[in-house]
Scaffold this active site. Sequence first.
Site, PDB file in Angstrom:
ATOM      1  N   ARG A 194     -10.886  35.780   3.575  1.00 41.49           N
ATOM      2  CA  ARG A 194      -9.635  35.949   4.183  1.00 41.49           C
ATOM      3  C   ARG A 194      -8.564  36.007   3.040  1.00 41.49           C
ATOM      4  O   ARG A 194      -7.598  36.775   2.742  1.00 41.49           O
ATOM      5  CB  ARG A 194      -8.960  34.981   4.922  1.00 41.49           C
ATOM      6  CG  ARG A 194     -10.069  34.811   6.315  1.00 41.49           C
ATOM      7  CD  ARG A 194      -9.985  33.855   7.225  1.00 41.49           C
ATOM      8  NE  ARG A 194     -10.832  33.562   8.216  1.00 41.49           N
ATOM      9  CZ  ARG A 194     -11.822  33.114   8.381  1.00 41.49           C
ATOM     10  NH1 ARG A 194     -12.645  32.816   7.114  1.00 41.49           N
ATOM     11  NH2 ARG A 194     -12.619  33.131   9.653  1.00 41.49           N
ATOM     12  N   ASP A 224     -10.990  27.997  15.088  1.00 39.62           N
ATOM     13  CA  ASP A 224     -12.285  27.216  14.280  1.00 39.62           C
ATOM     14  C   ASP A 224     -12.483  26.147  15.326  1.00 39.62           C
ATOM     15  O   ASP A 224     -13.716  25.750  15.786  1.00 39.62           O
ATOM     16  CB  ASP A 224     -12.101  26.853  13.013  1.00 39.62           C
ATOM     17  CG  ASP A 224     -11.516  28.201  12.169  1.00 39.62           C
ATOM     18  OD1 ASP A 224     -12.139  28.862  11.644  1.00 39.62           O
ATOM     19  OD2 ASP A 224     -10.022  28.103  12.247  1.00 39.62           O
ATOM     20  N   THR A 225     -11.421  25.487  15.761  1.00 42.05           N
ATOM     21  CA  THR A 225     -11.643  24.162  16.609  1.00 42.05           C
ATOM     22  C   THR A 225     -12.331  24.516  17.770  1.00 42.05           C
ATOM     23  O   THR A 225     -13.187  23.974  18.351  1.00 42.05           O
ATOM     24  CB  THR A 225     -10.240  23.582  16.956  1.00 42.05           C
ATOM     25  OG1 THR A 225     -10.012  22.650  15.500  1.00 42.05           O
ATOM     26  CG2 THR A 225     -10.312  22.506  17.911  1.00 42.05           C
ATOM     27  N   ARG A 280     -14.519  27.269  18.264  1.00 40.26           N
ATOM     28  CA  ARG A 280     -15.690  27.504  17.818  1.00 40.26           C
ATOM     29  C   ARG A 280     -16.532  26.358  17.841  1.00 40.26           C
ATOM     30  O   ARG A 280     -17.637  26.096  18.343  1.00 40.26           O
ATOM     31  CB  ARG A 280     -15.898  28.324  16.654  1.00 40.26           C
ATOM     32  CG  ARG A 280     -15.251  29.822  16.826  1.00 40.26           C
ATOM     33  CD  ARG A 280     -15.131  30.382  15.325  1.00 40.26           C
ATOM     34  NE  ARG A 280     -14.748  31.547  15.557  1.00 40.26           N
ATOM     35  CZ  ARG A 280     -14.020  32.570  14.914  1.00 40.26           C
ATOM     36  NH1 ARG A 280     -13.619  32.051  13.465  1.00 40.26           N
ATOM     37  NH2 ARG A 280     -13.752  33.829  15.090  1.00 40.26           N
ATOM     38  N   ARG A 320     -15.903  23.381  19.198  1.00 42.64           N
ATOM     39  CA  ARG A 320     -15.997  22.678  20.569  1.00 42.64           C
ATOM     40  C   ARG A 320     -17.125  23.442  21.115  1.00 42.64           C
ATOM     41  O   ARG A 320     -17.888  22.814  22.118  1.00 42.64           O
ATOM     42  CB  ARG A 320     -14.657  22.506  21.376  1.00 42.64           C
ATOM     43  CG  ARG A 320     -14.096  21.831  20.722  1.00 42.64           C
ATOM     44  CD  ARG A 320     -12.401  21.643  21.070  1.00 42.64           C
ATOM     45  NE  ARG A 320     -11.599  20.765  20.630  1.00 42.64           N
ATOM     46  CZ  ARG A 320     -10.536  20.222  21.005  1.00 42.64           C
ATOM     47  NH1 ARG A 320      -9.985  20.616  22.251  1.00 42.64           N
ATOM     48  NH2 ARG A 320      -9.653  19.569  20.269  1.00 42.64           N
ATOM     49  N   HIS A 331      -7.964  27.806   7.493  1.00 45.70           N
ATOM     50  CA  HIS A 331      -8.454  28.640   8.353  1.00 45.70           C
ATOM     51  C   HIS A 331      -9.263  29.656   7.286  1.00 45.70           C
ATOM     52  O   HIS A 331      -8.808  30.511   7.081  1.00 45.70           O
ATOM     53  CB  HIS A 331      -7.602  29.235   9.382  1.00 45.70           C
ATOM     54  CG  HIS A 331      -8.301  30.472   9.974  1.00 45.70           C
ATOM     55  ND1 HIS A 331      -9.489  30.304  10.818  1.00 45.70           N
ATOM     56  CD2 HIS A 331      -8.273  31.683  10.065  1.00 45.70           C
ATOM     57  CE1 HIS A 331      -9.792  31.503  11.477  1.00 45.70           C
ATOM     58  NE2 HIS A 331      -8.971  32.370  10.846  1.00 45.70           N
TER      59      HIS A 331
HETATM   60  N1  LIG Z   1      -5.656  33.916  12.487  1.00 42.49           N
HETATM   61  C1  LIG Z   1      -6.940  34.111  12.836  1.00 42.49           C
HETATM   62  O1  LIG Z   1      -7.604  33.461  13.607  1.00 42.49           O
HETATM   63  C2  LIG Z   1      -7.136  35.498  12.974  1.00 42.49           C
HETATM   64  C3  LIG Z   1      -6.592  36.420  12.039  1.00 42.49           C
HETATM   65  N2  LIG Z   1      -6.725  37.843  11.892  1.00 42.49           N
HETATM   66  C4  LIG Z   1      -5.849  38.532  11.423  1.00 42.49           C
HETATM   67  O2  LIG Z   1      -4.732  39.080  11.991  1.00 42.49           O
HETATM   68  C5  LIG Z   1      -4.628  40.309  11.165  1.00 42.49           C
HETATM   69  C6  LIG Z   1      -4.439  41.432  12.153  1.00 42.49           C
HETATM   70  O3  LIG Z   1      -5.869  41.765  12.456  1.00 42.49           O
HETATM   71  P1  LIG Z   1      -6.210  43.170  13.517  1.00 42.49           P
HETATM   72  O4  LIG Z   1      -5.356  43.014  14.676  1.00 42.49           O
HETATM   73  O5  LIG Z   1      -7.690  42.963  13.580  1.00 42.49           O
HETATM   74  O6  LIG Z   1      -5.846  44.412  12.492  1.00 42.49           O
HETATM   75  P2  LIG Z   1      -5.458  45.741  12.995  1.00 42.49           P
HETATM   76  O7  LIG Z   1      -5.566  46.828  11.713  1.00 42.49           O
HETATM   77  O8  LIG Z   1      -6.229  46.270  14.321  1.00 42.49           O
HETATM   78  O9  LIG Z   1      -3.867  45.469  13.327  1.00 42.49           O
HETATM   79  C7  LIG Z   1      -2.761  45.494  12.544  1.00 42.49           C
HETATM   80  C8  LIG Z   1      -1.850  46.192  12.879  1.00 42.49           C
HETATM   81  O10 LIG Z   1      -0.584  45.994  12.017  1.00 42.49           O
HETATM   82  C9  LIG Z   1       0.359  47.037  11.716  1.00 42.49           C
HETATM   83  N3  LIG Z   1       1.054  46.915  10.545  1.00 42.49           N
HETATM   84  C10 LIG Z   1       0.627  46.890   9.392  1.00 42.49           C
HETATM   85  N4  LIG Z   1       1.848  46.887   8.570  1.00 42.49           N
HETATM   86  C11 LIG Z   1       2.886  46.873   9.278  1.00 42.49           C
HETATM   87  C12 LIG Z   1       4.166  46.593   9.075  1.00 42.49           C
HETATM   88  N5  LIG Z   1       4.898  46.639   7.964  1.00 42.49           N
HETATM   89  N6  LIG Z   1       4.932  46.483   9.995  1.00 42.49           N
HETATM   90  C13 LIG Z   1       4.494  46.702  11.399  1.00 42.49           C
HETATM   91  N7  LIG Z   1       3.107  46.828  11.547  1.00 42.49           N
HETATM   92  C14 LIG Z   1       2.666  46.935  10.706  1.00 42.49           C
HETATM   93  C15 LIG Z   1      -0.842  48.214  11.778  1.00 42.49           C
HETATM   94  O11 LIG Z   1      -0.219  49.282  12.289  1.00 42.49           O
HETATM   95  C16 LIG Z   1      -1.762  47.564  12.753  1.00 42.49           C
HETATM   96  O12 LIG Z   1      -1.724  48.162  14.138  1.00 42.49           O
HETATM   97  C17 LIG Z   1      -5.373  40.460  10.134  1.00 42.49           C
HETATM   98  O13 LIG Z   1      -4.621  39.849   8.888  1.00 42.49           O
HETATM   99  C18 LIG Z   1      -6.648  39.707  10.565  1.00 42.49           C
HETATM  100  O14 LIG Z   1      -7.185  39.198   9.461  1.00 42.49           O
HETATM  101  C19 LIG Z   1      -7.905  38.342  12.658  1.00 42.49           C
HETATM  102  C20 LIG Z   1      -8.648  37.568  13.588  1.00 42.49           C
HETATM  103  C21 LIG Z   1      -8.462  36.113  13.720  1.00 42.49           C
HETATM  104  C1  LIG Z   2     -11.049  36.945  11.118  1.00 42.72           C
HETATM  105  C2  LIG Z   2     -10.792  35.479  11.366  1.00 42.72           C
HETATM  106  O1  LIG Z   2      -9.973  34.972  10.797  1.00 42.72           O
HETATM  107  C3  LIG Z   2     -11.389  34.692  12.394  1.00 42.72           C
HETATM  108  O2  LIG Z   2     -12.122  35.263  13.324  1.00 42.72           O
HETATM  109  O3  LIG Z   2     -11.764  33.808  12.182  1.00 42.72           O
END
Ligand SMILES: NC(=O)C1=CN([C@@H]2O[C@H](COP(=O)(O)OP(=O)(O)OC[C@H]3O[C@@H](n4cnc5c(N)ncnc54)[C@H](O)[C@@H]3O)[C@@H](O)[C@H]2O)C=CC1
Ligand SMILES: CC(=O)C(=O)O
Length: 309
Positions: free
Chosen positions: A85, A145-146, A148, A150, A172
Amino acid sequence: MKVGIVGAGMVGSAAGYALALRGGASEVVFVDRSEALAVAQAEDVAHAVPFAHPCRVRAGDYDALEGAGVVILAAGVAQKPGEDRLSLLSRNAEVFAQVIEGVQRAAPEALLLVASNPVDIMTQVACNLSHLPPERVIGSGTILDTARFRSLLGGHLGVAPQSVHAYVLGEHGDSEVLSWASARAGSEPVARFAAQVGAPITQTVRERIDAGVRRAAYRIIEGKGATWYGIGAGLARIVQAVRDDQRAVLSVSMVTAEVEGVRDVALSLPRVVGREGVLATLSPELAPDEAQALRTSAEVLKETAGQLT
Ligand SMILES: NC(=O)C1=CN([C@@H]2O[C@H](COP(=O)(O)OP(=O)(O)OC[C@H]3O[C@@H](n4cnc5c(N)ncnc54)[C@H](O)[C@@H]3O)[C@@H](O)[C@H]2O)C=CC1
Ligand SMILES: CC(=O)C(=O)O
């Protein structure tokens, strides 16, 4: 409450879908640099609404976020198989420089809920760019993660994950800390509960659950390219805590003055979440090795965030 979602990819759309199914918002607005994608996601999610709760779902530009109570930030790049990440940081920090400006112009009062990775440092970036108080810039942090932890612990003990009270702390990401010392099942310390149900938590069990949590994203990304359902539900859970002023205890990220001797770092601890955002932060009971691991996690985040400036 109106909820904006910037980034209508897998995570953003899953959050919108979860909000629609849970009845977590009166209105959901998708914004994406691809207008066609935002429009398509809004139309698709809107078709779930007749099976769920009343909710207006639409796409728009930043102006359409006016009046939003929460804006979810899920824009940017995601990990490729094998990528960690933290390696996404510089690319997603550039995305946030544009996104936060647009959100703040339209919805300066909105609470920001950050999902883009590396979520802890992106929370700090969002806090710095928006100049909002830290308690109103929440990262989803280790809420996933929490969940997951649990889920796996509940499976081992033979109880519902809802009856397991255990948290993942810190980043995370790879340095996250599973807090076994503070874990409870029902009201029992988890080791006592495990002994009573004849499912002791041996070192092997502990290592299996640790790897199951810590490596989950890598496995899922290897298998289907990205993760979205878990985080979508987690984001909807946080929005509901804010919308209904629930004062729910959730492991979420925010810029924190001091953690295990590390100052001004964004990471997850159990926090009380309500309408004004984070209302209080808890310090769980930690074993000495867990406290040391939390310090290491905080140092990793602090050092990586420092590379941005
Ligand atoms: N916090 C968490 O637990 C998790 C975080 N993520 C993160 O979430 C983020 C999104 O992941 P996904 O949805 O799978 O990716 P994705 O590629 O499916 O979606 C990202 C979207 O952001 C848009 N985008 C990019 N630059 C932009 C801008 N300047 N303005 C407006 N829109 C913009 C793209 O057009 C795309 O539709 C990633 O950074 C990923 O690592 C993913 C899973 C879990
Ligand atoms: C992609 C990510 O951050 C997650 O699934 O934990």
